[in-house]
Structures are given as C-alpha cells and as structure tokens.
Design an enzyme around this catalytic site. Structure first.
Site, PDB file in Angstrom:
ATOM      1  N   ASP A  13     -53.333  -4.225  34.959  1.00  0.00           N
ATOM      2  CA  ASP A  13     -54.367  -3.409  34.331  1.00  0.00           C
ATOM      3  C   ASP A  13     -53.832  -1.981  34.288  1.00  0.00           C
ATOM      4  OD1 ASP A  13     -56.535  -1.879  33.653  1.00  0.00           O
ATOM      5  OD2 ASP A  13     -57.860  -2.607  35.246  1.00  0.00           O
ATOM      6  N   TRP A  18     -61.377  -1.285  40.620  1.00  0.00           N
ATOM      7  CA  TRP A  18     -61.124  -2.054  39.400  1.00  0.00           C
ATOM      8  C   TRP A  18     -60.370  -3.339  39.697  1.00  0.00           C
ATOM      9  CZ3 TRP A  18     -64.273  -1.431  35.690  1.00  0.00           C
ATOM     10  CH2 TRP A  18     -64.860  -0.182  35.475  1.00  0.00           C
ATOM     11  N   LYS A  55     -58.797   6.329  27.328  1.00  0.00           N
ATOM     12  CA  LYS A  55     -58.381   7.363  28.283  1.00  0.00           C
ATOM     13  C   LYS A  55     -57.103   8.061  27.797  1.00  0.00           C
ATOM     14  CE  LYS A  55     -60.225   4.364  31.862  1.00  0.00           C
ATOM     15  NZ  LYS A  55     -61.585   4.873  31.977  1.00  0.00           N
TER      16      LYS A  55
HETATM   17  N1  PMP Z   1     -59.749  -0.903  34.753  1.00  0.00           N
HETATM   18  C1  PMP Z   1     -59.593   0.406  35.030  1.00  0.00           C
HETATM   19  C2  PMP Z   1     -58.459   0.839  35.907  1.00  0.00           C
HETATM   20  C3  PMP Z   1     -60.495   1.335  34.487  1.00  0.00           C
HETATM   21  O1  PMP Z   1     -60.358   2.634  34.751  1.00  0.00           O
HETATM   22  C4  PMP Z   1     -61.551   0.882  33.654  1.00  0.00           C
HETATM   23  C5  PMP Z   1     -62.537   1.843  33.010  1.00  0.00           C
HETATM   24  N2  PMP Z   1     -62.839   2.968  33.705  1.00  0.00           N
HETATM   25  C6  PMP Z   1     -61.675  -0.490  33.420  1.00  0.00           C
HETATM   26  C7  PMP Z   1     -60.747  -1.346  33.967  1.00  0.00           C
HETATM   27  C8  PMP Z   1     -62.767  -1.026  32.557  1.00  0.00           C
HETATM   28  O2  PMP Z   1     -62.445  -0.750  31.263  1.00  0.00           O
HETATM   29  P1  PMP Z   1     -63.374  -1.106  30.010  1.00  0.00           P
HETATM   30  O3  PMP Z   1     -64.568  -0.229  30.106  1.00  0.00           O
HETATM   31  O4  PMP Z   1     -62.470  -0.796  28.867  1.00  0.00           O
HETATM   32  O5  PMP Z   1     -63.718  -2.546  30.103  1.00  0.00           O
END
Ligand code: PMP
Length: 381
Positions: free
Chosen positions: A187, A113, A211
């Site tokens: 994040d 991520w 989550k």
């Molecule tokens: N960052 C992290 C650490 C994640 O776990 C996720 C989703 N699994 C995201 C970003 C992306 O999130 P979104 O689908 O809300 O854009």
C-alpha cells in the site's frame, strides 16, 4: 478538515500566491501550475466540449488516458514486467480485491492502515491470514525487511501467496523506505512518487491519487504480469486485475476528469525534474520540520521514533491539550489548515505531499519556532 468556513474566509486565509496553506492528509493540495490547464480542460482544446463531457470511448479521451498511463510508467520507472492500471474504489477497495484474488497473505501491520488491510483479508480468508505486528499499540516504529520473517502460527509467510506492507502509515507518520527483501504487495497510498523504487521487489503496489498524484477518484495499481496470471477466475470480471489490464483500464467508464487531472499533474512533475526532484523536495520539507522538533528540547515530541520518521506526514505533540489547541488556532489564523492530528493519535500532523511548496513548510516552521518561544508556552508545560 477543509470546511465551508475556509471557503467563506478565503479572503484572509492565504499564502503569498493567494492560496490556503493546506497540510491536509488527503485529498490535498495540487500543484498550482496546473490550474490553467484544468481551466482549459473544462472546455477541451478550444472545442465546444469539456473533458468531463467527452465519451470515454472518444479518441480525444483515449489519448488523455493513454498519456496518463505512459507518464506514470516513465515517472515511476515501471518496467515492462509490470502492468499499470487506473482503477476506482481507492486503496480500500484494493484491500479487499487483493485478498479475493490472491490470498491468503501475510500482513506486516505497523499502523492503522496496515490494520485495515489485514482486517479486509481476514474477512475473506479468516485465520489463514498471517500477521506480524510491529510497534503496537501506539505504532511509532517502521518495519524493516531485515527484521526477519516470523509471522507466527504454524505457517511461515513464505508459504503465503504474498506479503503485504504499508510503505507509509499516514496516521502515525512512520515510513519504510527500504524496498522489501522479496517481492511484496504494498500500500503506497501516501508515498507513491516520492522516491525511486526497485520494482522487482513489488508484485503489486497501489495508491489512491489524492495525496501525491492528483485528485481523488482514481487509484493507481502497478501489478507484476506474472503475479496477475495467478489470480482467480471465479469472481465477477470487475474484480479481476487481468480483465482491467486486457481492457487497458477501460473496462467500464473510468473517472475521466480525475485521470485528466492526474495527467496534468504528471506532466508538471516531469517538466520540473521527475522523481529525483520530488525526492529531494520531500527530504528538504521533512528535514526542516524534524529539525525544529529536535531543537525544541522536548517541547515538540515527535510521534514516530527518529529512525521511523515519515517524509510525508510529520506527527508530533505539544506538552498539553491546551497548548495543542492554541498552536492549531494560531496556525489557522495565519492561513494554515489541515494540521490537527488524526483523532487516534492526537497532536499535530503536517502532511507534506508532492505539491506542498517549501514556502508553506517555512511558514509552519516559523510558527513552530515562534510558538516555543512564546511567553507561557514553557510555563504551561
Ligand atoms: N492506506 C493509506 C496508507 C492511506 O493513507 C489511506 C487514506 N488516508 C488509505 C489506505 C485509504 O485510501 P482510500 O481512501 O483511497 O481508500
């Protein structure tokens, strides 16, 4: 993945309260205690109208909206120096919006991520974005602020507008629980509301709700007012944090139902003890599974290095793909879903977010313990 099959088979996939045991990485389980409130929300306050049907400019909705933001401030202990915004577009939109508003930044990348956040920033600022990679290519390490601050190139991260980190890498299952040494952009998609934070160390933190906070559709942003003052004015209004702040997160039509559910989830967590309770639960859940991994004499191999282990996503492998398949199939037969590791890592991933009851962890723990002892497990290994 929760498939149609699961719903069809709901009759034989359940825990003692009749629910699927859901270890999905997100969207994920909601606290079962809020379901009656959600049912009432379909027809709001006994009126002939449901929350989803209310205008976002109605006093009834505005009260829900304000309450959700106030509860977030209380539960997360966010000081007045920071604004709380309810936005859309998920963490993915934040990757781009942060770069558009504040960059170029310096990115700590210790998982998939962080890599995506970095790529989004590069799409906007090109090579001016700095990067520090920790633990590539398999990303078993967490980053620690005490690791130093060398971002390479002819620029130091100190000269960048911000330093970005991913507090919990959901795919690899590595987590940084230390607050950064100087204010960062973070994040927190997969570990917000699971530990106390020192907000003076964060200029901006963001997380999709799906989550630890509630359903998908709403993204929580906590932004330092002073940092927000530095944003660029030459982008469309919707992409300016300041515009959302000024409008009280009602700049345009918000995801009203998602925010209603978020409010109910927050109300529930407040009633059972808030962040101290949630942190203790997160420790208990993850320690239970890591304990079994460590006692398995290498049968279960944790993906993360022990010091980098996430409390949210417990990632591990079995000795062979055949054993992994047998483990996952057996788990599903007992009503446990969402356990397959991300395709880039493989193995097993148990996501243990706030609404995951300890009895689900016990069920998985029992299956792990039984599986190690099964005749044939060691032989195939
Ligand atoms: N960052 C992290 C650490 C994640 O776990 C996720 C989703 N699994 C995201 C970003 C992306 O999130 P979104 O689908 O809300 O854009």
């Amino acid at each position: 993945m929760i498939s149609e099959k699961i719903f069809v088979r709901l009759g034989n996939l359940y825990d003692v309260s009749g629910r699927v045991i859901n270890f999905s990485a997100g969207p994920s389980a909601l606290p079962v205690e809020i379901f009656p409130a959600l049912e009432r929300g379909i027809r709001y306050a006994d009126a002939e109208i449901g929350v989803m049907e209310l205008s976002h400019r109605s006093p009834e909705y505005e009260a829900i909206h304000a309450d959700a933001r106030e509860r977030l401030r209380r539960l997360l202990a966010v000081p007045e120096s920071h604004e709380i915004l309810l936005m859309q577009g998920g963490a993915t939109q934040q990757f781009g919006q942060i770069a558009m508003q504040f960059g170029p930044g310096a990115y700590v990348v210790n998982g998939s991520w962080g890599e995506k956040a970095y790529e989004a920033a590069r799409a906007w600022h090109g090579d001016r974005v700095r990067r520090r990679t920790v633990g590539a290519p398999d990303y078993r390490e967490s980053w620690s602020p005490s690791d130093g601050d060398d971002f390479g190139g002819d620029d130091r991260s100190g000269q960048c507008a911000y330093r970005h980190m991913t507090t919990n890498e959901t795919i690899q299952g590595v987590q940084t629980r230390e607050d950064p040494d100087r204010p960062a952009v973070a994040d927190m998609s997969s570990d917000i509301l699971t530990r106390r934070l020192d907000w003076s160390r964060y200029r901006l933190a963001y997380a999709g709700a799906q989550k630890n906070l509630g359903p998908s559709g709403v993204t929580v942003v906590v932004i330092e007012r002073e940092f927000m003052a530095d944003e660029r004015a030459d982008v469309p209004e919707y992409f300016r944090y300041g515009a959302h702040a000024k409008a009280g997160s009602l700049l345009n039509t918000p995801p009203t139902w998602s925010i209603f559910v978020l409010r109910e989830v927050l109300r529930h967590w407040e009633s059972v003890g808030g962040i101290a309770h949630l942190e203790a639960q997160a420790v208990a859940r993850s320690e239970r599974l890591y304990g079994i991994i460590d006692a398995s004499e290498g049968f279960f191999e944790g993906h993360a290095r022990p010091w980098a282990r996430s409390r949210m996503n417990v990632t591990f492998r079995l000795p062979s793909p055949e054993l992994t398949r047998a483990f996952l199939t057996g788990a599903e037969a007992q009503g446990m879903v969402g356990l397959a590791g991300h395709r880039s890592v493989g193995g097993v991933r148990a996501s243990l977010y706030n609404a995951c009851p300890m009895e689900w962890v016990e069920a998985l723990g029992e299956w792990m313990t039984e599986f190690v002892r099964r005749p044939g497990s060691r032989v195939t290994a």
